[in-house]
Design an enzyme around this catalytic site. Structure first.
Site, PDB file in Angstrom:
ATOM      1  N   ASP A  67      38.717  39.712  37.690  1.00 12.24           N
ATOM      2  CA  ASP A  67      37.764  39.038  38.574  1.00 12.24           C
ATOM      3  C   ASP A  67      37.978  37.528  38.603  1.00 12.24           C
ATOM      4  O   ASP A  67      38.719  36.967  37.799  1.00 12.24           O
ATOM      5  CB  ASP A  67      36.324  39.379  38.159  1.00 12.24           C
ATOM      6  CG  ASP A  67      36.117  39.289  36.641  1.00 12.24           C
ATOM      7  OD1 ASP A  67      36.919  38.631  35.957  1.00 12.24           O
ATOM      8  OD2 ASP A  67      35.151  39.885  36.148  1.00 12.24           O
ATOM      9  N   ASP A 136      24.693  43.415  30.995  1.00 10.10           N
ATOM     10  CA  ASP A 136      24.084  44.397  31.902  1.00 10.10           C
ATOM     11  C   ASP A 136      24.972  45.629  32.081  1.00 10.10           C
ATOM     12  O   ASP A 136      24.710  46.470  32.937  1.00 10.10           O
ATOM     13  CB  ASP A 136      23.759  43.761  33.270  1.00 10.10           C
ATOM     14  CG  ASP A 136      25.009  43.307  34.018  1.00 10.10           C
ATOM     15  OD1 ASP A 136      26.139  43.458  33.489  1.00 10.10           O
ATOM     16  OD2 ASP A 136      24.865  42.798  35.159  1.00 10.10           O
ATOM     17  N   HIS A 138      28.211  45.589  32.886  1.00 12.65           N
ATOM     18  CA  HIS A 138      29.290  45.475  33.876  1.00 12.65           C
ATOM     19  C   HIS A 138      30.667  45.508  33.215  1.00 12.65           C
ATOM     20  O   HIS A 138      30.838  45.112  32.073  1.00 12.65           O
ATOM     21  CB  HIS A 138      29.134  44.235  34.770  1.00 12.65           C
ATOM     22  CG  HIS A 138      29.352  42.897  34.124  1.00 12.65           C
ATOM     23  ND1 HIS A 138      28.667  41.763  34.531  1.00 12.65           N
ATOM     24  CD2 HIS A 138      30.166  42.480  33.140  1.00 12.65           C
ATOM     25  CE1 HIS A 138      29.058  40.733  33.823  1.00 12.65           C
ATOM     26  NE2 HIS A 138      29.975  41.132  32.957  1.00 12.65           N
ATOM     27  N   GLU A 143      28.468  44.763  38.963  1.00 17.64           N
ATOM     28  CA  GLU A 143      27.077  44.671  38.584  1.00 17.64           C
ATOM     29  C   GLU A 143      26.350  45.986  38.867  1.00 17.64           C
ATOM     30  O   GLU A 143      26.904  46.871  39.531  1.00 17.64           O
ATOM     31  CB  GLU A 143      26.438  43.509  39.365  1.00 17.64           C
ATOM     32  CG  GLU A 143      27.108  42.159  39.094  1.00 17.64           C
ATOM     33  CD  GLU A 143      26.894  41.643  37.669  1.00 17.64           C
ATOM     34  OE1 GLU A 143      26.875  42.434  36.710  1.00 17.64           O
ATOM     35  OE2 GLU A 143      26.753  40.414  37.504  1.00 17.64           O
TER      36      GLU A 143
HETATM   37  C1  GLP Z   1      32.430  38.158  32.068  1.00 16.10           C
HETATM   38  C2  GLP Z   1      33.566  38.970  32.671  1.00 16.10           C
HETATM   39  C3  GLP Z   1      33.599  40.379  32.103  1.00 16.10           C
HETATM   40  C4  GLP Z   1      33.481  40.343  30.589  1.00 16.10           C
HETATM   41  C5  GLP Z   1      32.211  39.660  30.186  1.00 16.10           C
HETATM   42  C6  GLP Z   1      31.975  39.665  28.684  1.00 16.10           C
HETATM   43  O1  GLP Z   1      31.200  38.478  32.652  1.00 16.10           O
HETATM   44  N1  GLP Z   1      33.487  39.044  34.096  1.00 16.10           N
HETATM   45  O2  GLP Z   1      34.801  40.995  32.486  1.00 16.10           O
HETATM   46  O3  GLP Z   1      33.503  41.649  30.085  1.00 16.10           O
HETATM   47  O4  GLP Z   1      32.318  38.326  30.660  1.00 16.10           O
HETATM   48  O5  GLP Z   1      31.676  38.397  28.212  1.00 16.10           O
HETATM   49  P1  GLP Z   1      31.579  38.007  26.701  1.00 16.10           P
HETATM   50  O6  GLP Z   1      32.813  38.448  26.017  1.00 16.10           O
HETATM   51  O7  GLP Z   1      31.464  36.517  26.756  1.00 16.10           O
HETATM   52  O8  GLP Z   1      30.369  38.679  26.158  1.00 16.10           O
END
Ligand code: GLP
Length: 261
Positions: A67, A136, A138, A143
């Site tokens: 993304d 959430d 994802h 989402e």
């Molecule tokens: C972002 C990315 C996700 C990832 C998530 C986890 O939202 N788009 O692909 O899984 O971060 O974040 P963290 O590792 O900071 O909890």
């Protein structure tokens, strides 16, 4: 799905990096799907060390990120392109022309998303997709209510995601409200998927994702449909799982895990 429990975040990160390194050694031209977020920083640091100390060679690897934020140029320090260059592409020496992320600055975002899908196809599909999980549930930025067959597309970010990632922008109001993300369907087509989850804050969502019913409200539950998905969790993230005795036995006794014990 296989759930592999590790005693600490450090061990969970280490195993994730080892699995990626093994895939790169077996196939130097691997098409590697990549994730961002705080959890992945430690994985990229570990792979960078393997590159420096064990001659792990990424020069022929092609990468596809899950993304990118809409409206952030590549040189914005909060863009995922910038994150990837800093944490992974430069430290392991992947040539920039082997690295792909959807372009959140594209004039026509729908056309950009279609082109991204075509690019993945043209390079033969994703061999190994690395994944984290959002608070959430994802994967990528899929989402709640993301269709289980969705493809790469623009997606409005949920309030929970804005709260989770907002602090990374200093002033949370500067965080984009939209992103381009591979779809759940795109992710399910990867040949293998590898999800890393660490920390107590993810315990509840991890249990729902892997032991709960499949629902578009929690896009990570779609991984239950994936034919070859491994989930690696540390003890803190595994705290709400019910089947831990079984998961431990799989790691301790199944032959495919022998080299990693
Ligand atoms: C972002 C990315 C996700 C990832 C998530 C986890 O939202 N788009 O692909 O899984 O971060 O974040 P963290 O590792 O900071 O909890």
């Amino acid at each position: 799905m296989e759930i592999i429990l590790q005693p600490s975040a450090e061990r969970a990160v280490g195993l994730t990096a080892q699995l990626i390194a093994k895939s790169v050694r077996e196939n130097p031209r691997l098409a590697l799907g990549l994730a961002t977020g705080r959890t992945m920083e430690a994985v990229y640091a570990r792979l960078a060390r393997m590159h420096r100390e064990d001659a792990l060679d990424f020069r022929k690897v092609r990468t596809f990120n899950l993304d990118e934020y809409v409206g952030l140029p590549a040189d914005d320090p909060h863009s995922y392109r910038h994150y990837m260059t800093r944490h992974f592409f430069e430290p392991v020496g992947i040539p920039a022309h082997h690295t792909f992320l959807p372009d959140g600055m594209a004039q026509d975002l729908d056309a950009e998303c279609r082109a991204y899908e075509e690019k993945i196809k043209a390079l033969g599909g994703i061999d190994l997709q690395l994944l984290g999980i959002g608070n959430d549930g994802h994967i990528g930025f899929n989402e709640p209510l993301s269709a289980l067959m969705s493809r790469t597309r623009p997606k409005a970010l949920s309030p929970e995601t804005l709260a989770q990632n907002g602090p990374l922008f200093g002033d949370p109001t500067r965080m984009p409200r939209r992103a381009l993300t591979m779809g759940v369907g795109t992710i399910l087509e990867s040949r293998r998927a590898l999800m890393l989850v660490t920390g107590a804050a993810k315990a509840d969502i991890l249990a729902q994702a892997v032991e709960g019913p499949i629902t578009s409200m929690i896009s990570a539950t779609a991984l239950q449909l994936h034919p070859h998905c491994v989930v690696i969790a540390d003890e803190a993230a595994a705290a709400e799982l019910r089947g831990t005795a079984y998961y431990r036995r799989v790691f301790e006794t199944e032959p495919e895990w022998a080299e990693f014990r």
